[in-house]
Design a protein around this motif. Structure first.
Motif, PDB file in Angstrom:
ATOM      1  N   LEU A   4       0.827  -1.206   0.000  1.00 42.17           N
ATOM      2  CA  LEU A   4       0.000   0.000   0.000  1.00 42.17           C
ATOM      3  C   LEU A   4       0.861   1.255   0.000  1.00 42.17           C
ATOM      4  CD1 LEU A   4      -2.787   1.231   0.148  1.00 42.17           C
ATOM      5  CD2 LEU A   4      -2.691   1.018   2.645  1.00 42.17           C
ATOM      6  N   VAL A   8       0.311   4.452  -2.517  1.00 40.08           N
ATOM      7  CA  VAL A   8       0.103   5.837  -2.065  1.00 40.08           C
ATOM      8  C   VAL A   8       1.188   6.746  -2.617  1.00 40.08           C
ATOM      9  CG1 VAL A   8       0.019   7.320  -0.046  1.00 40.08           C
ATOM     10  CG2 VAL A   8      -1.130   5.120   0.003  1.00 40.08           C
ATOM     11  N   SER A  11       0.696   7.562  -6.322  1.00 36.86           N
ATOM     12  CA  SER A  11      -0.368   8.545  -6.532  1.00 36.86           C
ATOM     13  C   SER A  11       0.128   9.959  -6.265  1.00 36.86           C
ATOM     14  CB  SER A  11      -1.553   8.215  -5.612  1.00 36.86           C
ATOM     15  OG  SER A  11      -2.076   6.952  -5.922  1.00 36.86           O
ATOM     16  N   VAL A 243      -6.091  13.701   0.906  1.00 36.70           N
ATOM     17  CA  VAL A 243      -6.542  12.354   0.566  1.00 36.70           C
ATOM     18  C   VAL A 243      -5.470  11.320   0.859  1.00 36.70           C
ATOM     19  CG1 VAL A 243      -7.285  10.875  -1.335  1.00 36.70           C
ATOM     20  CG2 VAL A 243      -8.159  13.215  -1.171  1.00 36.70           C
ATOM     21  N   ALA A 244      -4.216  11.662   0.558  1.00 42.85           N
ATOM     22  CA  ALA A 244      -3.124  10.708   0.800  1.00 42.85           C
ATOM     23  C   ALA A 244      -2.994  10.400   2.283  1.00 42.85           C
ATOM     24  CB  ALA A 244      -1.818  11.266   0.237  1.00 42.85           C
ATOM     25  N   GLN A 246      -5.317  10.722   4.552  1.00 44.57           N
ATOM     26  CA  GLN A 246      -6.483   9.950   4.982  1.00 44.57           C
ATOM     27  C   GLN A 246      -6.318   8.472   4.630  1.00 44.57           C
ATOM     28  OE1 GLN A 246     -10.072  11.702   3.386  1.00 44.57           O
ATOM     29  NE2 GLN A 246      -9.552  13.764   4.135  1.00 44.57           N
ATOM     30  N   ALA A 247      -5.744   8.229   3.438  1.00 46.16           N
ATOM     31  CA  ALA A 247      -5.519   6.836   3.039  1.00 46.16           C
ATOM     32  C   ALA A 247      -4.509   6.160   3.970  1.00 46.16           C
ATOM     33  CB  ALA A 247      -5.028   6.782   1.599  1.00 46.16           C
ATOM     34  N   THR A 250      -6.226   5.391   7.327  1.00 41.67           N
ATOM     35  CA  THR A 250      -7.157   4.268   7.171  1.00 41.67           C
ATOM     36  C   THR A 250      -6.406   2.951   7.030  1.00 41.67           C
ATOM     37  OG1 THR A 250      -8.755   5.744   6.111  1.00 41.67           O
ATOM     38  CG2 THR A 250      -9.066   3.378   5.806  1.00 41.67           C
ATOM     39  N   ALA A 251      -5.283   2.995   6.259  1.00 41.36           N
ATOM     40  CA  ALA A 251      -4.504   1.767   6.080  1.00 41.36           C
ATOM     41  C   ALA A 251      -3.909   1.290   7.401  1.00 41.36           C
ATOM     42  CB  ALA A 251      -3.394   2.005   5.053  1.00 41.36           C
TER      43      ALA A 251
END
Length: 788
Positions: A4, A8, A11, A243-244, A246-247, A250-251
């Motif tokens: 992951l 990330v 992106s 967004v990054a 937040q990802a 969450t991960a």
């Protein structure tokens, strides 16, 4: 870049305007963003896997920056001819550092949560998410749901200031807070500044916000059946949580969820295995106890006690054993032994050897002959070869011990002044194996000396010689004896000596079973007892006091003391009530202790007994109760008068593990009757302590009738502290119970299961018309708070 973290990072870097390449150590391109491909006038596909300097030689002299991360190299190319290139470079450098920091955090979190095996490990992994970088959170916490799923409990409550810790350590799931909301909804919650906090959680903004707590992010910790809790990030300054980021959060919460699920599954399995182990251990201990003697004899001229403790291992049951068998004429056979190995097989062999040896001794074999026959027997029992045994026959009248050993350690003698010595035995070889023959040795023992017969598990310790173990045993036994010399009752003193000795020498742990059989030579025989009771002034408390003193001096256990005093008391009360109903006279009580540990009593009166009525109602239970307390009971009519005789074998219970030798101590026989009242809920309770016999039953009858208003009110009677409940007390409780039944109520009797009151209630059948509750102790605590 891996997993992951790679996704990330890609992106984030694909949108960077400057060229970025990720290379292996040999400069092979592993990744490049579109800007780098444009600089080289090639496509991303064409360049991936090629050497960067071979494909882009002009870059050797161009402006670029490189960073090494683990086994990879990151190369950044900037376009110097574009407007604002320097500012853009700085922005991209910051963006690159942030992306790298996030990737490293994600990788470190993945590794830490994967390695976690306990909730403490998970808590540490969460704490290590704070990296100290500029955008790093001030602290990270994890809150997990309790089993009822109504509250979240923080694992790291120490991160909160003490003034608010109690308020947020345990959070209701229904609370208006970010952590609770994300668990309820299953969606993350992001609060970037105090204005957002005030808008969404106004109460939290007042109670929780502070200069070092200005932004927070909460992500649900996923589980197989819904959220397990929440992962909480807190920053000391406002944050733009893109967004990054937040990802990333969450991960990491996902990693934590996998770890929590794995740890809980592991804990559940460990708990199941522990229950299975404890069940197996308990079953094996029960088996072993049933294979060992359940009681030791009580005999004039000596006292006996035994203590067995299983090894601190998974085997639990082992091959250690002991025995003490009365042979009559003041003689007792003593034995200790050890079978090779542990577990059920060793315990089964031990049971066979003990039973066979006891048979040889009861048939009249002396120590030497019994061992010789046992040596021949073990050759036919699988697993018995190599067992060891010591056997002795002690004559308490001559105070002479004849003993022999087959491979077993020689017993130890502790003198009155604390010195110790081992018996001068010529030890033969282990049973069933070639070796020197055992020899019988005669050893005189004098009053005051203590003989300790033990297994090797009590004296063998890793890293220490046998002499060290023997010295430790002698020192521990001498100290325990000095400490317990004034213990009361005297019959309990030797039990305490054994317990303290075994506790002391096994304090550092034991790898083998430990067995201790103790024999104390005493300088007195038990003289007969005679007590006369006048029918017109029956001093039943004095009778119980003298009986208790006589039985205790003989070495009787608390159970024997209680049974004999109850039986004698019932017989005396019957004689007074039935023989001297219309006259007065004397009841004579005579008791003796035989050489094989059996007490015999006769209760004689000179009165005239009436023929009992056809319907005795609540009466006539005294003899029924007496038969439960003695082994033989006979009634003989005299002219005039009646003679009641009974006997009972006295026994002491060995100690297994930390279980006391007796479940209770004999209560003070001189205690007077005390009656108090209390209120338990809507039911009045009469609390009784002391003896309830024919001399005190009248007082209790009046109090019970007054409290229950003649049976009209529900009533409880607390018998927890009753020391004696005779047939007179049983009769009045029957009366009260039936009066209450007529009014639609049931009498409640409160008493611990092994108390004198509870036992008398069950023996008499009173629990068929009243409710007996084994809640005396708990009720007592309630009553103490509400006592009138």
């Amino acid at each position: 870049m891996r997993g992951l973290a790679e996704s990330v990072a890609r992106s984030a870097l694909d949108g960077v305007r400057d060229g970025v390449c990720v290379c292996a150590q040999d400069w092979t391109i592993l990744y490049l963003n579109p800007a780098a491909a444009r600089l080289m006038n090639r496509s991303v596909t064409d360049l991936t896997g090629k050497n960067i300097w071979a494909e882009f030689p002009e870059a050797v002299g161009a402006e670029h920056q490189t960073w090494r991360v683990d086994d990879q190299v990151i190369v950044l190319f900037a376009r110097a001819d574009e407007p604002g290139a320097e500012a853009e470079r700085q922005r991209l450098t910051t963006q690159k550092h942030d992306a790298l920091a996030r990737s490293q955090m994600l990788l470190a979190a993945s590794e830490a949560f994967t390695a976690a095996t306990t909730l403490t490990d998970i808590s540490v992994a969460v704490a290590n998410l704070v990296s100290g970088q500029p955008r790093s959170p001030a602290y990270v916490d994890i809150a997990l749901l309790e089993p009822d799923k109504r509250h979240l409990v923080r694992l790291r409550d120490e991160v909160l200031p003490i003034e608010i810790r109690h308020r947020y350590q345990r959070i209701p799931v229904a609370a208006d807070q970010p952590a609770a909301e994300c668990v309820r909804t299953g969606r993350p919650v992001f609060v970037e500044n105090l204005d957002q906090l005030a808008e969404r959680y106004p109460r939290l903004q007042v109670e929780w916000a502070a200069p070092d707590r200005q932004a927070t992010a909460c992500a649900p910790v996923p589980g197989p059946d819904g959220p397990l809790g929440a992962l909480v990030f807190v920053w000391a300054s406002p944050q733009t949580i893109d967004v990054a980021e937040q990802a990333i959060i969450t991960a990491i919460a996902g990693y934590a969820g996998h770890a929590v699920s794995r740890v809980r599954a592991m804990e559940q399995r460990v708990a199941e295995v522990r229950v299975q182990y404890e069940d197996t251990r308990a079953a094996m201990l029960v088996m072993q106890r049933n294979l060992l003697p359940r009681a030791l004899p009580v005999m004039p001229g000596l006292r006996l006690a035994a203590h067995y403790r299983a090894a601190d291992s998974e085997h639990t049951a082992g091959g250690d054993w002991f025995d003490a068998i009365p042979l009559g004429q003041g003689q007792v056979a003593l034995a200790v032994g050890d079978v090779v190995g542990h577990g059920a097989a060793a315990a089964a062999v031990m049971g066979q050897l003990r039973a066979v040896l006891a048979g040889f001794l009861v048939e009249g074999a002396d120590a030497g002959e019994a061992l010789a026959r046992l040596d021949r027997f073990v050759t036919r029992v699988p697993g018995a070869r190599g067992a060891t045994a010591w056997v002795g026959v002690f004559d308490s009248r001559r105070r002479l011990l004849r003993s022999a050993s087959s491979g077993h350690p020689s017993p130890m003698v502790i003198t009155m002044d604390g010195r110790h010595r081992n018996l001068p035995l010529i030890v033969g070889g282990p049973l069933g194996l070639p070796g020197p023959a055992h020899q019988v040795t005669e050893t005189p023992l004098v009053p005051g000396e203590l003989l300790l017969c033990y297994s090797d598990g009590l004296v063998e310790r890793s890293g220490h010689g046998l002499d060290d173990g023997l010295r430790a045993l002698g020192k521990a036994a001498a100290a325990a004896r000095l400490r317990c010399r004034d213990a009361r009752p005297m019959s309990r003193a030797l039990d305490l000596v054994c317990e303290l000795t075994v506790d002391t020498v096994t304090r550092a742990g034991q790898r083998d079973d430990a067995t201790l059989l103790a024999v104390e030579v005493v300088d007195s025989s038990t003289s007969p007892i005679r007590v006369e009771i006048a029918s017109d002034r029956p001093e039943l408390s004095r009778l119980r006091r003298e009986l208790t003193a006589w039985l205790s001096s003989a070495g009787a256990s608390a159970e024997d003391v209680r049974a004999v005093t109850l039986a004698v008391g019932e017989a005396v009360e019957n004689s007074i009530e039935h023989g001297y109903r219309d006259s007065s006279g004397t009841v004579e009580v005579d008791g003796t202790l035989s050489g094989d540990g059996r007490v015999s009593f006769t209760i004689t009166d000179g009165g005239r007994w009436r023929t009992p009525p056809a319907d005795p109602k609540h009466r006539g239970r005294g003899m029924t109760m007496m038969r439960q307390w003695v082994e033989t009971l006979e009634i003989e009519d005299l002219a005039p008068g009646t003679l009641v005789s009974f006997d009972r074998e006295l026994r002491r219970v060995p100690v297994f593990g930390s279980t006391p030798a007796d479940g209770f101590e004999p209560a003070d026989p001189a205690t007077e009757l005390h009656i108090t009242s209390a209120q338990i809920g809507e039911r009045p309770c009469v609390i009784v302590s002391g003896p309830v016999d024919m001399t005190t039953a009248g007082r209790l009858r009046r109090r019970l009738r007054d409290t229950s208003r003649g049976g009209l009110l529900p009533l409880s009677v607390d018998l927890t502290a009753v020391t004696h409940l005779g047939s007179a007390g049983i009769e009045l409780l029957y009366e009260i119970a039936e009066e209450m039944l007529h009014s639609g109520h049931t009498l409640r009797l409160l008493a611990p299961d092994d108390s004198p009151g509870a036992q008398a209630v069950r023996l008499s059948g009173l629990n068929s018309v009243a409710t007996l509750l084994d809640e005396g102790t708990r009720r007592r605590r309630q009553v103490d708070q509400n006592r009138n």
